[in-house]
Design a protein around this motif. Structure first.
Motif, mmCIF file in Angstrom:
data_model
loop_
_atom_site.group_PDB
_atom_site.id
_atom_site.type_symbol
_atom_site.label_atom_id
_atom_site.label_comp_id
_atom_site.label_asym_id
_atom_site.label_seq_id
_atom_site.Cartn_x
_atom_site.Cartn_y
_atom_site.Cartn_z
ATOM 1 N N HIS A 215 4.603 1.926 1.684
ATOM 2 C CA HIS A 215 5.696 2.449 0.864
ATOM 3 C C HIS A 215 6.236 3.745 1.441
ATOM 4 O O HIS A 215 7.460 3.933 1.577
ATOM 5 N N ASP A 216 5.332 4.661 1.814
ATOM 6 C CA ASP A 216 5.766 5.957 2.342
ATOM 7 C C ASP A 216 6.469 5.799 3.690
ATOM 8 O O ASP A 216 7.467 6.489 3.961
ATOM 9 N N THR B 186 0.829 -1.190 0.000
ATOM 10 C CA THR B 186 0.000 0.000 0.000
ATOM 11 C C THR B 186 0.868 1.246 0.000
ATOM 12 O O THR B 186 2.056 1.220 0.305
ATOM 13 N N ASP B 187 0.234 2.372 -0.337
ATOM 14 C CA ASP B 187 0.958 3.636 -0.336
ATOM 15 C C ASP B 187 1.499 3.962 1.058
ATOM 16 O O ASP B 187 2.601 4.499 1.193
#
Length: 210
Positions: free
Chosen positions: A6-7, A2-3
């Motif tokens: 990742h972030d 998911t974003d």
């Protein structure tokens, strides 16, 4: 991935050396946290249900502390840079890259889980699934020690953490999620922030898988 994952990974990769330098000896200034870790270790040793995973282990300082308390401990972190630093600092211990939402561990394989401020970046709707994963990998009689930023409101509050966005929870709201995941409360601790900390209370929940 998911974003958010990742972030979060990218954010911690970018600050890993600074983070390790700042927090490698943080437990020396936190007597109440050390007391909770000691109680957790004693309960895990008594149950003798398996090793302990330090989830969100960062540079491995708390994994090493668990080892010093007589536990068979290993660390897992989302950040490859953090894992590289942990392996360098503690070459006698095991450290793996992984995610709390999909642990590469067998069912009922752990005697304990330490998640010290490592769920704070998890969006609230995703946290029940993370707690379900914790419950899956813990053996019956296993214990989870969860560290978090505490707040007074029943609903989680988003705030700008120094690394990436995070949430603080009321102890009761967080404990309700843990109960729904199948955990029973053993103890809790709240402390006021220290002088150099963000002005949030620090919380600890110690729970058990029946």
């Amino acid at each position: 991935m998911t974003d958010v994952l990742h972030d979060t990974r990218a954010a911690y990769d970018s600050v890993a050396p600074l983070y390790a330098e700042k927090f490698s000896d943080i437990l020396e200034t936190l007597p109440l946290e050390r007391a909770m870790l000691a109680a957790f270790a004693e309960l895990v040793r008594a149950a003798d249900a398996g090793p302990v995973a330090d989830l969100g282990c960062g540079p491995g300082h708390q994994t090493a502390h668990l080892h010093s308390l007589g536990l068979s401990a290993f660390g897992i972190d989302l950040s490859p840079e953090m894992i590289a630093l942990a392996r360098q600092a503690q070459p006698h211990l095991r450290f793996d890259v992984g995610t709390m939402s999909a642990l590469d561990l067998a069912d009922a394989s752990l005697g304990g889980i330490l998640a010290s401020y490592s769920v704070i970046h998890t969006p609230p709707p995703e946290l029940p699934a993370v707690f379900g994963e914790f419950h899956r990998v813990l053996a019956p009689g296993g214990h989870l020690l969860l560290g978090f930023f505490a707040g007074p409101d029943p609903e989680p509050e988003r705030f700008d953490h120094k690394v990436t966005a995070a949430y603080r929870w009321s102890p009761d709201s967080l404990m309700n999620l843990l109960r729904r995941a199948g955990f029973a409360e053993v103890a809790r601790m709240l402390r006021e922030p220290h002088e150099n900390e963000r002005q949030f209370q620090g919380g600890q929940l110690l729970v058990r898988k029946p």
